[in-house]
Design a protein around this motif. Structure first.
Motif, short mmCIF file in Angstrom:
data_model
loop_
_atom_site.label_atom_id
_atom_site.label_comp_id
_atom_site.label_asym_id
_atom_site.label_seq_id
_atom_site.Cartn_x
_atom_site.Cartn_y
_atom_site.Cartn_z
N UNK A 281 40.26 45.12 35.85
CA UNK A 281 39.07 44.31 35.62
C UNK A 281 37.90 45.26 35.40
N UNK A 282 37.36 45.25 34.20
CA UNK A 282 36.32 46.23 33.87
C UNK A 282 35.32 45.65 32.88
N UNK A 283 34.25 46.41 32.65
CA UNK A 283 33.22 46.01 31.70
C UNK A 283 33.27 46.93 30.48
N UNK A 284 33.05 46.34 29.32
CA UNK A 284 32.80 47.10 28.10
C UNK A 284 31.30 47.11 27.88
N UNK A 285 30.69 48.28 27.99
CA UNK A 285 29.25 48.40 27.71
C UNK A 285 29.05 48.42 26.20
N UNK A 286 27.89 48.01 25.71
CA UNK A 286 27.64 48.00 24.26
C UNK A 286 27.94 49.32 23.56
N UNK A 287 27.67 50.45 24.22
CA UNK A 287 27.92 51.76 23.60
C UNK A 287 29.39 51.97 23.24
N UNK B 156 24.24 44.01 22.05
CA UNK B 156 24.06 44.32 23.48
C UNK B 156 24.56 43.19 24.38
N UNK B 157 25.66 42.57 23.97
CA UNK B 157 26.32 41.55 24.80
C UNK B 157 27.55 42.21 25.42
N UNK B 158 27.52 42.55 26.72
CA UNK B 158 28.67 43.21 27.34
C UNK B 158 29.85 42.26 27.49
N UNK B 159 31.04 42.85 27.56
CA UNK B 159 32.27 42.06 27.69
C UNK B 159 33.00 42.45 28.98
N UNK C 234 29.20 50.28 19.73
CA UNK C 234 27.94 50.18 18.98
C UNK C 234 27.11 51.45 19.20
N UNK C 235 26.96 52.24 18.16
CA UNK C 235 26.17 53.47 18.26
C UNK C 235 24.75 53.12 18.71
N UNK C 236 24.29 53.79 19.75
CA UNK C 236 22.96 53.52 20.26
C UNK C 236 22.88 52.34 21.20
N UNK C 237 24.02 51.70 21.46
CA UNK C 237 24.04 50.56 22.37
C UNK C 237 23.84 50.99 23.81
N UNK C 238 23.61 50.03 24.66
CA UNK C 238 23.37 50.31 26.07
C UNK C 238 24.62 50.89 26.73
N UNK C 239 24.40 51.89 27.60
CA UNK C 239 25.47 52.41 28.43
C UNK C 239 25.56 51.56 29.68
#
Length: 274
Positions: free
Chosen positions: A88-94, A231-234, A97-102
């Motif tokens: 169970x984990x999160x995918x951050x926008x980065x 910037x919608x995390x998954x 997506x280049x320049x996305x949120x870490x």
């Protein structure tokens, strides 16, 4: 006359606060019982059984010390190592997506708040490559009599968590390595549905009870690109979604705060009102 003067004097003194008033009946100041919300854990545990992407480093737990010390007290300590993307984990926008949120840059407002659940398990369990469509999202809105609310965390229930941690059933293969990627079979969100959400609704985050928000046979991970570029995390590899209603609950999804991380282990819970 004296009786009248006495009565008037007492009335005046009472009005001026010079005569002590009789105490009011004592109020019940006992604390009222507070009903706590029901907590549903949506996270798988981390262990040697944890399911990872077929090319990712799996979870390892090494014992530093475990047992009685020479000073007479018990002590245990461990080291662990793991890839960002597993269990169970999160995918951050980065992540896509280049320049996305870490991970450490994602606003907490995106990770904590009101949520909804869209259940497609009746369709997905019989079709390993099922793609959650725009029609599935619209059917939820019609059934619930409302649009997906602004600021929602959207959870997608395919039913696949019932197969976890059986890799053959959950991933479509128990093989590992680059050659195993083409053998992956599990449901996901169609890119068109992701586009529809981005353009027509205002969601904060999205989660699913499969290994990926893209389905197993995806080659270009378009759903990831669409969502994470906004910037919608998954949240991936969720569980116990069957214990949630369609609406009326909140989610708390707090990942390990890895500076610069593209993903992280996630402890995610749902809070159901009393």
């Amino acid at each position: 006359m004296r009786t009248l003067i006495t009565a008037l004097t007492c009335s005046l003194l009472l009005h001026l606060g010079c005569v002590e008033k009789k105490p009011a009946p004592e109020e019940n100041t006992a604390p009222k019982s507070i009903q706590s919300p029901k907590i549903v854990d949506l996270s798988h545990t981390y262990s040697r059984e944890t399911v990872y992407w077929v090319t990712a480093k799996e979870f390892e737990l090494d014992t530093v010390y475990q047992g009685e010390t020479d000073k007479g007290y018990y002590y245990s300590a461990f080291n662990f190592s793991t890839a960002e993307h597993g269990g169970t984990h999160i995918d951050a926008p980065i992540h896509f997506a280049k320049g996305g949120q870490t991970v450490d840059e994602i606003p907490l407002e995106k990770l904590v708040g009101p949520a909804i659940k869209i259940d497609v398990s009746a369709k997905a369990l019989d079709h390993p490559d099922y793609l959650i469509r725009i029609a599935d999202l619209q059917e939820w809105e019609k059934r619930e009599g409302q649009q997906i609310p602004d600021g929602s965390i959207v959870l997608l229930q395919t039913g696949y968590s019932a197969y976890y941690p059986d890799r053959q059933k959950y991933l479509g293969t128990d093989q590992r390595g680059e050659e195993a990627v083409k053998l992956l079979h599990f449901p996901g969100l169609a890119p068109e549905a992701a586009e529809w959400l981005v353009k027509n609704r205002n969601i904060h985050a999205i989660g699913i009870d499969t290994p990926s928000i893209d389905y197993g046979q995806s080659e270009y991970f378009k759903t990831h690109v669409v969502l994470l570029s906004e910037n919608i995390p998954a949240f991936e590899n969720l569980t116990h979604l069957d214990q949630l209603p369609a609406t009326g609950f909140e989610v708390v999804a707090l990942p390990m705060k890895i500076k610069g991380g593209s993903g992280a282990p996630l402890r995610i819970i749902a809070l159901l009102g009393p």
